[in-house]
Write a protein that holds these residues in place. Structure first.
Motif, PDB file in Angstrom:
ATOM      1  N   MET A   1       0.837  -1.167   0.000  1.00  0.00           N
ATOM      2  CA  MET A   1       0.000   0.000   0.000  1.00  0.00           C
ATOM      3  C   MET A   1       0.893   1.245   0.000  1.00  0.00           C
ATOM      4  O   MET A   1       1.904   1.292   0.690  1.00  0.00           O
ATOM      5  CB  MET A   1      -0.884  -0.033   1.251  1.00  0.00           C
ATOM      6  CG  MET A   1      -2.079   0.840   1.157  1.00  0.00           C
ATOM      7  SD  MET A   1      -3.270   0.452   2.454  1.00  0.00           S
ATOM      8  CE  MET A   1      -4.258  -0.756   1.598  1.00  0.00           C
ATOM      9  N   LYS A   2       0.504   2.246  -0.815  1.00  0.00           N
ATOM     10  CA  LYS A   2       1.280   3.483  -0.912  1.00  0.00           C
ATOM     11  C   LYS A   2       0.348   4.684  -0.786  1.00  0.00           C
ATOM     12  O   LYS A   2      -0.841   4.572  -1.006  1.00  0.00           O
ATOM     13  CB  LYS A   2       2.012   3.553  -2.249  1.00  0.00           C
ATOM     14  CG  LYS A   2       3.164   2.558  -2.366  1.00  0.00           C
ATOM     15  CD  LYS A   2       3.873   2.691  -3.670  1.00  0.00           C
ATOM     16  CE  LYS A   2       4.899   3.792  -3.565  1.00  0.00           C
ATOM     17  NZ  LYS A   2       5.819   3.846  -4.699  1.00  0.00           N
ATOM     18  N   ALA A   3       0.944   5.816  -0.450  1.00  0.00           N
ATOM     19  CA  ALA A   3       0.196   7.063  -0.358  1.00  0.00           C
ATOM     20  C   ALA A   3       0.651   7.988  -1.479  1.00  0.00           C
ATOM     21  O   ALA A   3       1.820   7.987  -1.869  1.00  0.00           O
ATOM     22  CB  ALA A   3       0.429   7.717   0.991  1.00  0.00           C
ATOM     23  N   TYR A   4      -0.287   8.769  -1.977  1.00  0.00           N
ATOM     24  CA  TYR A   4      -0.014   9.730  -3.043  1.00  0.00           C
ATOM     25  C   TYR A   4      -0.657  11.069  -2.690  1.00  0.00           C
ATOM     26  O   TYR A   4      -1.741  11.102  -2.110  1.00  0.00           O
ATOM     27  CB  TYR A   4      -0.596   9.231  -4.371  1.00  0.00           C
ATOM     28  CG  TYR A   4      -0.119   7.855  -4.754  1.00  0.00           C
ATOM     29  CD1 TYR A   4       1.076   7.681  -5.450  1.00  0.00           C
ATOM     30  CD2 TYR A   4      -0.842   6.727  -4.393  1.00  0.00           C
ATOM     31  CE1 TYR A   4       1.530   6.418  -5.788  1.00  0.00           C
ATOM     32  CE2 TYR A   4      -0.393   5.454  -4.733  1.00  0.00           C
ATOM     33  CZ  TYR A   4       0.791   5.306  -5.426  1.00  0.00           C
ATOM     34  OH  TYR A   4       1.230   4.061  -5.753  1.00  0.00           O
ATOM     35  N   VAL A   5       0.007  12.151  -3.056  1.00  0.00           N
ATOM     36  CA  VAL A   5      -0.542  13.496  -2.862  1.00  0.00           C
ATOM     37  C   VAL A   5      -0.656  14.165  -4.227  1.00  0.00           C
ATOM     38  O   VAL A   5       0.329  14.233  -4.966  1.00  0.00           O
ATOM     39  CB  VAL A   5       0.356  14.345  -1.935  1.00  0.00           C
ATOM     40  CG1 VAL A   5      -0.192  15.755  -1.819  1.00  0.00           C
ATOM     41  CG2 VAL A   5       0.491  13.707  -0.559  1.00  0.00           C
ATOM     42  N   ASP A   6      -1.834  14.656  -4.537  1.00  0.00           N
ATOM     43  CA  ASP A   6      -2.047  15.422  -5.761  1.00  0.00           C
ATOM     44  C   ASP A   6      -1.613  16.860  -5.476  1.00  0.00           C
ATOM     45  O   ASP A   6      -2.321  17.616  -4.817  1.00  0.00           O
ATOM     46  CB  ASP A   6      -3.517  15.367  -6.163  1.00  0.00           C
ATOM     47  CG  ASP A   6      -3.811  16.132  -7.442  1.00  0.00           C
ATOM     48  OD1 ASP A   6      -2.945  16.931  -7.895  1.00  0.00           O
ATOM     49  OD2 ASP A   6      -4.907  15.940  -8.000  1.00  0.00           O
ATOM     50  N   LYS A   7      -0.434  17.222  -5.950  1.00  0.00           N
ATOM     51  CA  LYS A   7       0.125  18.536  -5.655  1.00  0.00           C
ATOM     52  C   LYS A   7      -0.659  19.663  -6.304  1.00  0.00           C
ATOM     53  O   LYS A   7      -0.582  20.803  -5.854  1.00  0.00           O
ATOM     54  CB  LYS A   7       1.595  18.601  -6.042  1.00  0.00           C
ATOM     55  CG  LYS A   7       2.451  17.750  -5.115  1.00  0.00           C
ATOM     56  CD  LYS A   7       3.905  18.028  -5.331  1.00  0.00           C
ATOM     57  CE  LYS A   7       4.572  18.053  -3.995  1.00  0.00           C
ATOM     58  NZ  LYS A   7       5.597  19.001  -3.822  1.00  0.00           N
ATOM     59  N   ALA A  58      -6.782  15.705  -1.364  1.00  0.00           N
ATOM     60  CA  ALA A  58      -5.602  15.594  -2.225  1.00  0.00           C
ATOM     61  C   ALA A  58      -4.815  14.311  -1.997  1.00  0.00           C
ATOM     62  O   ALA A  58      -3.879  14.040  -2.733  1.00  0.00           O
ATOM     63  CB  ALA A  58      -4.694  16.798  -1.999  1.00  0.00           C
ATOM     64  N   ILE A  59      -5.190  13.529  -1.004  1.00  0.00           N
ATOM     65  CA  ILE A  59      -4.429  12.323  -0.636  1.00  0.00           C
ATOM     66  C   ILE A  59      -5.184  11.066  -1.050  1.00  0.00           C
ATOM     67  O   ILE A  59      -6.397  10.969  -0.854  1.00  0.00           O
ATOM     68  CB  ILE A  59      -4.175  12.283   0.877  1.00  0.00           C
ATOM     69  CG1 ILE A  59      -3.330  13.491   1.289  1.00  0.00           C
ATOM     70  CG2 ILE A  59      -3.497  10.979   1.291  1.00  0.00           C
ATOM     71  CD1 ILE A  59      -3.187  13.652   2.790  1.00  0.00           C
ATOM     72  N   THR A  60      -4.426  10.120  -1.598  1.00  0.00           N
ATOM     73  CA  THR A  60      -4.964   8.798  -1.921  1.00  0.00           C
ATOM     74  C   THR A  60      -4.056   7.773  -1.280  1.00  0.00           C
ATOM     75  O   THR A  60      -2.836   7.832  -1.414  1.00  0.00           O
ATOM     76  CB  THR A  60      -4.990   8.559  -3.444  1.00  0.00           C
ATOM     77  OG1 THR A  60      -5.721   9.607  -4.061  1.00  0.00           O
ATOM     78  CG2 THR A  60      -5.601   7.219  -3.779  1.00  0.00           C
ATOM     79  N   VAL A  61      -4.642   6.830  -0.562  1.00  0.00           N
ATOM     80  CA  VAL A  61      -3.901   5.704   0.016  1.00  0.00           C
ATOM     81  C   VAL A  61      -4.480   4.449  -0.606  1.00  0.00           C
ATOM     82  O   VAL A  61      -5.646   4.156  -0.463  1.00  0.00           O
ATOM     83  CB  VAL A  61      -4.021   5.655   1.559  1.00  0.00           C
ATOM     84  CG1 VAL A  61      -3.296   4.435   2.112  1.00  0.00           C
ATOM     85  CG2 VAL A  61      -3.483   6.934   2.185  1.00  0.00           C
ATOM     86  N   GLU A  62      -3.623   3.752  -1.360  1.00  0.00           N
ATOM     87  CA  GLU A  62      -4.090   2.526  -2.029  1.00  0.00           C
ATOM     88  C   GLU A  62      -3.008   1.499  -2.129  1.00  0.00           C
ATOM     89  O   GLU A  62      -1.861   1.762  -2.019  1.00  0.00           O
ATOM     90  CB  GLU A  62      -4.649   2.835  -3.409  1.00  0.00           C
ATOM     91  CG  GLU A  62      -3.705   3.567  -4.318  1.00  0.00           C
ATOM     92  CD  GLU A  62      -4.336   3.969  -5.637  1.00  0.00           C
ATOM     93  OE1 GLU A  62      -5.565   4.073  -5.706  1.00  0.00           O
ATOM     94  OE2 GLU A  62      -3.592   4.154  -6.584  1.00  0.00           O
TER      95      GLU A  62
END
Length: 62
Positions: A1-7, A58-62
């Protein structure tokens, strides 16, 4: 699982590193950035809390 931020969406409020500093930090541009590694099992709940708490989603954890 990883986290992403839409800047492009991030407003730089700083909430995510307050909730989960092991995964999120503020970048030089004043926007949040997520660690570029798998989230350990012990941090998944706090990473998801940061995702749910983000005021602009703005954050996605998948």
């Amino acid at each position: 699982m990883k986290a992403y931020v839409d800047k492009d969406t991030c407003i730089g409020c700083g909430l995510c590193p307050t909730i989960c500093p092991q995964v999120f930090e503020m970048d030089d541009d004043g926007k949040a950035v997520a660690a570029d590694e798998e989230i350990s099992e012990t941090l998944i709940d706090s990473a998801r809390e940061a995702e749910e708490s983000c005021p602009v989603a703005a954050i996605t954890v998948e």
